[in-house]
Write a protein that holds these residues in place. Structure first.
Motif, PDB file in Angstrom:
ATOM      1  N   ALA A 122       0.424   3.370  43.646  1.00 63.03           N
ATOM      2  CA  ALA A 122       1.886   3.454  43.574  1.00 63.03           C
ATOM      3  C   ALA A 122       2.302   4.759  42.894  1.00 63.03           C
ATOM      4  CB  ALA A 122       2.447   2.253  42.806  1.00 63.03           C
ATOM      5  N   ASP A 123       3.501   5.234  43.225  1.00 61.86           N
ATOM      6  CA  ASP A 123       3.995   6.485  42.637  1.00 61.86           C
ATOM      7  C   ASP A 123       4.315   6.308  41.158  1.00 61.86           C
ATOM      8  OD1 ASP A 123       3.905   7.719  45.181  1.00 61.86           O
ATOM      9  OD2 ASP A 123       5.872   6.886  45.676  1.00 61.86           O
ATOM     10  N   ILE A 124       4.934   5.187  40.809  1.00 59.04           N
ATOM     11  CA  ILE A 124       5.412   4.942  39.442  1.00 59.04           C
ATOM     12  C   ILE A 124       5.173   3.476  39.099  1.00 59.04           C
ATOM     13  CG2 ILE A 124       7.501   4.783  38.005  1.00 59.04           C
ATOM     14  CD1 ILE A 124       8.575   7.192  39.542  1.00 59.04           C
ATOM     15  N   THR A 125       4.798   3.234  37.855  1.00 59.62           N
ATOM     16  CA  THR A 125       4.597   1.862  37.373  1.00 59.62           C
ATOM     17  C   THR A 125       5.601   1.575  36.256  1.00 59.62           C
ATOM     18  OG1 THR A 125       2.237   2.023  37.866  1.00 59.62           O
ATOM     19  CG2 THR A 125       2.936   0.230  36.437  1.00 59.62           C
ATOM     20  N   ILE A 126       6.274   0.437  36.363  1.00 64.67           N
ATOM     21  CA  ILE A 126       7.207  -0.011  35.334  1.00 64.67           C
ATOM     22  C   ILE A 126       6.619  -1.272  34.714  1.00 64.67           C
ATOM     23  CG2 ILE A 126       9.592  -0.578  34.789  1.00 64.67           C
ATOM     24  CD1 ILE A 126       9.285   2.132  36.113  1.00 64.67           C
ATOM     25  N   VAL A 127       6.402  -1.246  33.402  1.00 65.42           N
ATOM     26  CA  VAL A 127       5.773  -2.364  32.705  1.00 65.42           C
ATOM     27  C   VAL A 127       6.781  -2.982  31.744  1.00 65.42           C
ATOM     28  CG1 VAL A 127       3.861  -3.093  31.238  1.00 65.42           C
ATOM     29  CG2 VAL A 127       3.521  -1.219  32.864  1.00 65.42           C
ATOM     30  N   GLY A 128       6.979  -4.287  31.858  1.00 64.02           N
ATOM     31  CA  GLY A 128       7.856  -5.011  30.942  1.00 64.02           C
ATOM     32  C   GLY A 128       7.047  -5.977  30.097  1.00 64.02           C
ATOM     33  N   LEU A 129       7.003  -5.770  28.793  1.00 66.63           N
ATOM     34  CA  LEU A 129       6.292  -6.656  27.869  1.00 66.63           C
ATOM     35  C   LEU A 129       7.346  -7.507  27.165  1.00 66.63           C
ATOM     36  CD1 LEU A 129       3.748  -4.068  26.400  1.00 66.63           C
ATOM     37  CD2 LEU A 129       3.406  -5.663  28.308  1.00 66.63           C
ATOM     38  N   ILE A 130       7.551  -8.720  27.680  1.00 63.85           N
ATOM     39  CA  ILE A 130       8.678  -9.549  27.273  1.00 63.85           C
ATOM     40  C   ILE A 130       8.192 -10.718  26.426  1.00 63.85           C
ATOM     41  CG2 ILE A 130      10.713 -10.792  28.080  1.00 63.85           C
ATOM     42  CD1 ILE A 130      10.539  -7.842  28.991  1.00 63.85           C
ATOM     43  N   GLY A 131       8.580 -10.750  25.176  1.00 61.09           N
ATOM     44  CA  GLY A 131       8.308 -11.893  24.321  1.00 61.09           C
ATOM     45  C   GLY A 131       6.872 -12.043  23.887  1.00 61.09           C
ATOM     46  N   GLU A 132       6.060 -10.996  24.005  1.00 57.90           N
ATOM     47  CA  GLU A 132       4.664 -11.095  23.589  1.00 57.90           C
ATOM     48  C   GLU A 132       4.531 -10.719  22.108  1.00 57.90           C
ATOM     49  OE1 GLU A 132       2.227 -12.337  25.532  1.00 57.90           O
ATOM     50  OE2 GLU A 132       3.874 -12.734  26.914  1.00 57.90           O
ATOM     51  N   ARG A 133       3.332 -10.911  21.557  1.00 59.43           N
ATOM     52  CA  ARG A 133       3.098 -10.557  20.160  1.00 59.43           C
ATOM     53  C   ARG A 133       3.247  -9.051  19.958  1.00 59.43           C
ATOM     54  NH1 ARG A 133      -0.475 -14.678  21.368  1.00 59.43           N
ATOM     55  NH2 ARG A 133      -1.984 -13.228  22.260  1.00 59.43           N
ATOM     56  N   GLY A 134       3.854  -8.674  18.816  1.00 55.99           N
ATOM     57  CA  GLY A 134       4.062  -7.256  18.548  1.00 55.99           C
ATOM     58  C   GLY A 134       2.758  -6.480  18.489  1.00 55.99           C
ATOM     59  N   ARG A 135       1.708  -7.102  17.987  1.00 50.97           N
ATOM     60  CA  ARG A 135       0.400  -6.439  17.925  1.00 50.97           C
ATOM     61  C   ARG A 135      -0.086  -6.060  19.313  1.00 50.97           C
ATOM     62  NH1 ARG A 135      -4.360  -8.348  19.170  1.00 50.97           N
ATOM     63  NH2 ARG A 135      -3.570 -10.475  19.305  1.00 50.97           N
TER      64      ARG A 135
END
Length: 445
Positions: free
Chosen positions: A187-200
């Motif tokens: 893919a040309d671009i990857t968008i990653v959403g880290l929603i509600g996971e542990r801060g570590r």
């Protein structure tokens, strides 16, 4: 006429004849994260600032109302609020910074940088919400996309614009698999959403799993578990909105969201706080309305345009595949991959259960020969699993069933084909060639 009088006369022309008063309300009640305000004419979705005592102003959003009372949900820390605090509406609608300057950056749910690399190098913004695409105007899913994972590329090929779920319990390798796809995809671009996971996990995902190479062509939006539920909701929507922008620019976008379950839980917290009655296993009806509203925004744009291929992780508590969120997600998505705890405990990574996984668009994006070989692989794999207990205790007699004999013979090669190291890439063409070599002439009729 004096120079001062001339200047005043010139400024008079630029000022409105009747200045509009600033409307503001008062904070009357706060229970948990729910704030109540009166005297402020706002509609659902509007933003406002609450003047805190000796603290920074608190930004909030309207999530409901009853009679003259307006219910607000804060986006930031709510310490310092007191009865009667001034509530001032924000005139400007929410805007999202967009552009190639976002690549390699880490943002929070409000679109502000978290990585300490200074201000965002973007001059363009778009509205937070986007127009709905007529489904008849979307390009059909007809081209495969390479995610660099052999078990996916060869056996459940993903199409450009497809939306899939990654179903798993905790600790079976979801984040590692997402990071591998981010590094190895075409893919040309990857968008990653880290929603509600542990801060570590946010820092570990960016530095250890995503890596410098993966981050260079990615945008990461992170809203850890200690963020307010509204911020987690906005982070998921921001992730999708940025992906939509790049799709509208003709880019081939890979969207990875971890996790859809945390998004649903954030909506549940908000809905219950404003009085919506719980329904299925404590989830209010609005949760099940929100999931398709988010997921349907991904997919292909008009013919000749870009695409968003989306992977949403879904947490199955206690590995229960009938969890209400998992069941709702499975119904709306175009396929799903199930990560098996048994395989993970055996050291088999990625722990993809090929029997329980399916890509609904695979027949439209691969050749008939490839489809036959993938079907034959699954048949042999399933036949071995059916006889697994008999084989393990030595009760199976070779020659009893030719199909089982063939499955036993090929099983070591099949396991090796499905396993893949963290830094190993299996491009689409290589995965298809490996499948052909493994099966030889033995393909399903």
């Amino acid at each position: 006429m004096s120079r001062i009088a001339e200047r005043l006369q010139g400024l008079e022309k630029t000022l409105p004849l009747t200045p509009e008063p600033e409307l503001a309300g008062r904070l009357t009640r706060m229970v948990g994260l729910t704030l109540e305000c009166v005297g402020c004419p706002m509609v659902v979705g509007d933003r406002c600032l609450i003047r805190a005592h000796n603290r920074p102003d608190v930004e909030a959003e309207v999530v409901g109302f009853e009679d003259e009372r307006v219910y607000l949900m804060p986006l930031t820390e709510i310490s310092g609020l007191r009865p009667g605090a001034l509530v001032v509406p924000l005139a400007s609608a929410s805007r999202v910074p967009v552009g190639m300057g976002l690549l390699g950056r880490v943002l929070n749910g409000a679109g502000e940088p978290l990585d300490g690399k200074g201000p965002l190098d973007t001059s363009q913004t778009v509205t937070f919400s986007s127009p709905i695409i007529n489904p008849l105007n979307r390009a059909p899913v007809r081209q495969p996309i390479d995610v660099g994972i052999a078990a996916i590329n060869a056996l459940n090929t993903v199409g450009q614009g497809q939306r899939l779920g990654l179903f798993a319990g905790s600790g079976v390798g979801k984040s590692v698999l997402l990071g591998m796809m981010t590094r190895f995809t075409d893919a040309d671009i990857t968008i990653v959403g880290l929603i509600g996971e542990r801060g570590r996990e946010v820092k570990e995902f960016i530095e250890d799993i995503l890596g410098t190479e993966g981050l260079a062509r990615s945008v990461v939006i992170a809203s850890p578990a200690d963020d307010s539920p509204l911020m987690r909701l906005r982070a998921a929507m921001l992730t999708t909105r940025i992906a939509e922008y790049f799709r509208d620019q003709g880019k081939k976008v890979l969207l990875l969201m971890d996790s859809l379950t945390r998004y649903a839980q954030a909506q549940r917290e908000i809905a219950l706080a404003v009085g919506e009655p719980p329904a299925t296993k404590g989830y209010p009806p609005s949760v099940f309305a929100r999931i398709p509203q988010l997921v349907e925004r991904a997919g292909n744009g008009p013919p000749g345009g870009g695409s968003i291929t989306a992977f949403y992780t879904v947490l199955t508590e206690g590995d229960d595949q009938q969890d209400p969120i998992a069941d709702a997600a499975r119904a709306i998505l175009d396929g799903h991959f199930v990560l098996s705890r048994r395989l993970a405990e055996e050291g088999h990574y990625p722990a993809i259960d090929v029997e329980a996984s399916i890509s609904r668009v695979m027949p439209h994006v691969v050749s008939p020969e490839h489809l036959k070989q993938a079907l034959r692989f699954k048949q042999l794999y399933a036949r071995f699993q059916q006889a697994r207990d008999l084989i393990s205790v030595g009760a199976y007699q070779p020659g009893s069933d030719p199909e089982t004999d063939q499955a036993i013979e090929k099983m070591p090669a099949m396991r090796k084909f499905l396993q893949q190291g963290l830094l190993e890439s299996a491009p689409l063409t290589q995965a298809i060639k490996g499948l052909e070599d493994l099966l030889g002439e033995d393909a399903a009729p």
